[in-house]
Enzyme design. Structure first.
Site, mmCIF file in Angstrom:
data_model
loop_
_atom_site.group_PDB
_atom_site.id
_atom_site.type_symbol
_atom_site.label_atom_id
_atom_site.label_comp_id
_atom_site.label_asym_id
_atom_site.label_seq_id
_atom_site.Cartn_x
_atom_site.Cartn_y
_atom_site.Cartn_z
ATOM 1 N N LYS A 284 0.847 -1.198 -0.127
ATOM 2 C CA LYS A 284 -0.058 -0.119 -0.064
ATOM 3 C C LYS A 284 0.872 1.312 0.071
ATOM 4 O O LYS A 284 1.959 1.250 0.515
ATOM 5 C CB LYS A 284 -0.941 0.091 1.189
ATOM 6 C CG LYS A 284 -1.897 -1.294 1.155
ATOM 7 C CD LYS A 284 -3.298 -0.613 0.726
ATOM 8 C CE LYS A 284 -4.212 -1.801 0.748
ATOM 9 N NZ LYS A 284 -4.492 -2.085 2.220
ATOM 10 N N HIS B 194 1.832 7.045 2.351
ATOM 11 C CA HIS B 194 1.237 8.427 1.878
ATOM 12 C C HIS B 194 1.329 9.481 3.170
ATOM 13 O O HIS B 194 2.048 9.064 3.944
ATOM 14 C CB HIS B 194 -0.314 8.128 1.485
ATOM 15 C CG HIS B 194 -1.272 7.614 2.675
ATOM 16 N ND1 HIS B 194 -1.675 8.370 3.841
ATOM 17 C CD2 HIS B 194 -1.404 6.258 2.841
ATOM 18 C CE1 HIS B 194 -2.235 7.569 4.481
ATOM 19 N NE2 HIS B 194 -2.480 6.551 4.148
ATOM 20 N N HIS C 150 1.109 9.126 6.729
ATOM 21 C CA HIS C 150 1.734 8.222 7.602
ATOM 22 C C HIS C 150 3.003 9.177 8.192
ATOM 23 O O HIS C 150 3.695 8.769 8.924
ATOM 24 C CB HIS C 150 2.561 7.251 6.667
ATOM 25 C CG HIS C 150 1.721 6.094 6.242
ATOM 26 N ND1 HIS C 150 1.195 5.674 4.939
ATOM 27 C CD2 HIS C 150 0.986 5.242 7.130
ATOM 28 C CE1 HIS C 150 0.529 4.644 5.010
ATOM 29 N NE2 HIS C 150 0.421 4.352 6.268
#
Ligand code: ARG
Length: 565
Positions: free
Chosen positions: A126, A129, A132
């Protein structure tokens, strides 16, 4: 020199049956510097003295002996305020900073005890982004702060590398994937596969069963499933590590969710034995209604485990493996219920160390409209934000200081530092909106402003380089501006301790901004290099101390302090 200890000793004489340690602990820093350097609140004494705090403070002051350490001791509104002798404070503080260097602000209160800081905890396959960044940088700062205070700190990245989604990813990869394509651009390609799985599974529900089967295979360490998963993990980590390197963030362990898979059956047994698990239509839950929480689902009907099962297991493992005194989880406030639930479960299992587990929660980051082109879809990759910050900083340098050496390095330090500082400049629980203009401004309360002040101090010190060595009389720094700077400098160690106690890096970012502002005021009013050699020497010492303390503070929030910019 511990002025607080001296003041505590003086106060003890006036307070019957009192404990010096307790008095020491009750001292505060006054709200306004005019009030002094240390304030002792008398509110708690009102009961024992049967008098108002205001009168108690006045009487205490009356009975105090004169002291060479304090130039004023006054009662005001229920407080006893101490003002440390300016020359003495200057000598003590600057002496300590210059002797301590990059250790100024450290302490040994941690006594080498273990503190775990779990942070970042990105999910395999994932995107890493923009959301985070908060966990990553708050966690990194708490890690450094605890290390500074003498704790044996363990940084853990609790990778999201387990769960049924990996079954889905394997199915999708086997149907449509290619290693070469994924290796070109791993996360976006893996994301595409994942999205495509969900699209196609809508019309072909049997794919879901297949995914479950592949996840089961993975759990049983079937070679094909295991190798594919391993490879997905490696490719993802390659991308994540690029970002961690940019941010100068390190982990001691990448034990993610999968790390606990083999330990879960044992923990489930313990849960059953302790009587907290209840059967519920084939699944197992913990009833938390007595604590005002919905039930926690710990195993599903098919016996598979969940996110919460892995957190319970991880906490028990960490206690047994590391024997922590604190186990911190730097995770967004959206997961508050999850953390409350499993921490309660640990407590119900009879583990008294449940109280040492702390959810260090934080608010959300929103992006200002149009602040980043979405060339990678709707998701804003952190790496893109960092690169853009570096690029924009590079343009600013090109416009303002084209002859600067090391332009690339400085652009990286300042661009990335600016983004990081933004993250840490609000108290962590606040939601905030990311804005390019605010982030990259060299004025106002920003990272570049603090870095610029640090560089300015470096430049003064370069000019002072020829100054001959000799004794320095810091007692000459008695003017209001210098005194304010010194006062702040002297508070740094306490700030660091407070930031740890409150898990609040913003206390340090706030501090470096205040120090930078105060220093710039001092610098504006006082020529540092003058005819008066003794004064020059003292002022240069002050500049050195400011430079050092800014650098130490920036380090603690995870930001570089370039010498020129
Ligand atoms: N990987 C999770 C997520 O992105 C965060 C993990 C937080 N840590 C934990 N121990 N649950 O939402």
């Amino acid at each position: 020199m511990d002025f607080k200890a001296v003041a505590a000793q003086m106060m003890q004489a006036g307070i019957k049956d009192s404990d010096e340690g307790e008095i020491y602990g009750n001292f505060e820093i006054p709200k306004y510097s005019q009030m002094g350097d240390l304030a002792f609140p008398c509110f708690k004494l009102a009961k024992a003295f049967k008098k108002s705090p205001r009168i108690i403070a006045e009487e205490l002051v009356e009975n105090l002996q004169e002291s060479p350490y304090f130039e004023r001791i006054e009662a005001e509104g229920g407080y006893v305020n101490f003002t440390i002798d300016k020359a003495l404070l200057a000598e003590e503080t600057l002496g300590e900073i210059l002797a301590g260097g990059d250790r100024y602000g450290t302490s040994d209160i941690g006594k080498n005890q273990k503190v775990i800081v779990e942070f970042s905890s990105t999910n395999i396959a994932k995107p890493f982004h923009i959301g985070h960044i908060r966990s990553t940088m708050i966690g990194n700062s708490l890690y450094r702060i605890h290390q500074f205070l003498g704790y044996d700190t363990v940084g853990i990245n609790h990778l999201g590398d387990y769960g049924t989604q990996f079954g889905k990813l394997i199915v999708a990869f086997k149907l449509w994937g290619s290693k070469a394509v994924v290796e070109q651009d791993p996360i976006p390609e893996l994301l595409k596969l994942y999205v495509r799985f969900h699209e196609e599974a809508e019309t072909r529900p049997e794919m879901e069963d297949e995914a479950r089967m592949w996840f089961l295979k993975l759990e049983q360490k079937d070679p094909e499933a295991f190798q594919l998963w391993q490879w997905i993990k490696e490719e993802s980590l390659k991308e994540f590590n690029r970002v961690y390197t940019m941010l100068d963030v390190h982990f001691d362990s990448y034990a993610g969710e999968s790390f606990y898979s083999d330990m879960m059956p044992g923990v489930l047994d313990r849960l059953r034995e302790s009587g907290v698990l209840k059967k519920d239509q084939g699944a197992e839950i913990v009833d938390l209604s007595d604590y005002g929480m919905p039930p926690a689902l710990v195993t599903k009907k098919d016996g598979s485990t969940l996110y919460i099962t892995r957190d319970i297991t991880a906490a028990i493992y960490r206690k047994e493996h590391y024997d922590f005194v604190k186990n911190l989880y730097v995770v967004g406030a959206q997961q508050q219920l999850h953390f409350k639930q499993w921490m309660k479960i640990i407590e119900l299992m009879g583990y008294d160390w449940a109280k040492d587990c702390v959810h260090v929660e934080f608010g959300t980051v929103a992006l200002e409209e149009g602040s980043l082109s979405t060339r990678r879809g709707n998701i804003v990759f952190l790496e893109d934000v960092l690169n853009k910050a570096v690029e924009k900083t590079r343009e600013i340098i090109e416009a303002k200081n084209p002859d600067l050496e090391n332009k690339d390095q400085v652009a990286r330090d300042v661009g990335i530092g600016a983004v990081v500082f933004q993250e840490l400049s609000n108290s962590r629980i606040k939601d905030y909106t990311f804005s390019w203009e605010k982030t990259l401004s060299f004025e106002g309360e920003t990272g570049p402003y603090v870095q610029y002040t640090h560089a300015r101090a470096c430049s003064v010190l370069r000019k002072a380089g020829e100054l001959s060595d000799g004794p320095v009389d810091y007692g000459l720094l008695k003017d209001e501006r210098s005194a304010e700077v010194i006062r702040l400098l002297s508070q740094f160690p306490q700030r660091v301790a407070m930031a740890a106690a409150k898990y609040e890096p913003s206390l340090i970012s706030r501090f470096v901004v205040d120090l930078a502002q105060e220093f710039n005021r001092f610098y504006h009013d006082n020529p540092i290099l003058s005819e008066d050699e003794a004064l020059t020497r003292a002022r240069v010492g002050l500049v050195r101390a400011v430079r050092q303390t800014l650098s130490n503070g920036l380090y603690l929030v995870g930001i570089k302090a370039p010498e020129k910019m």
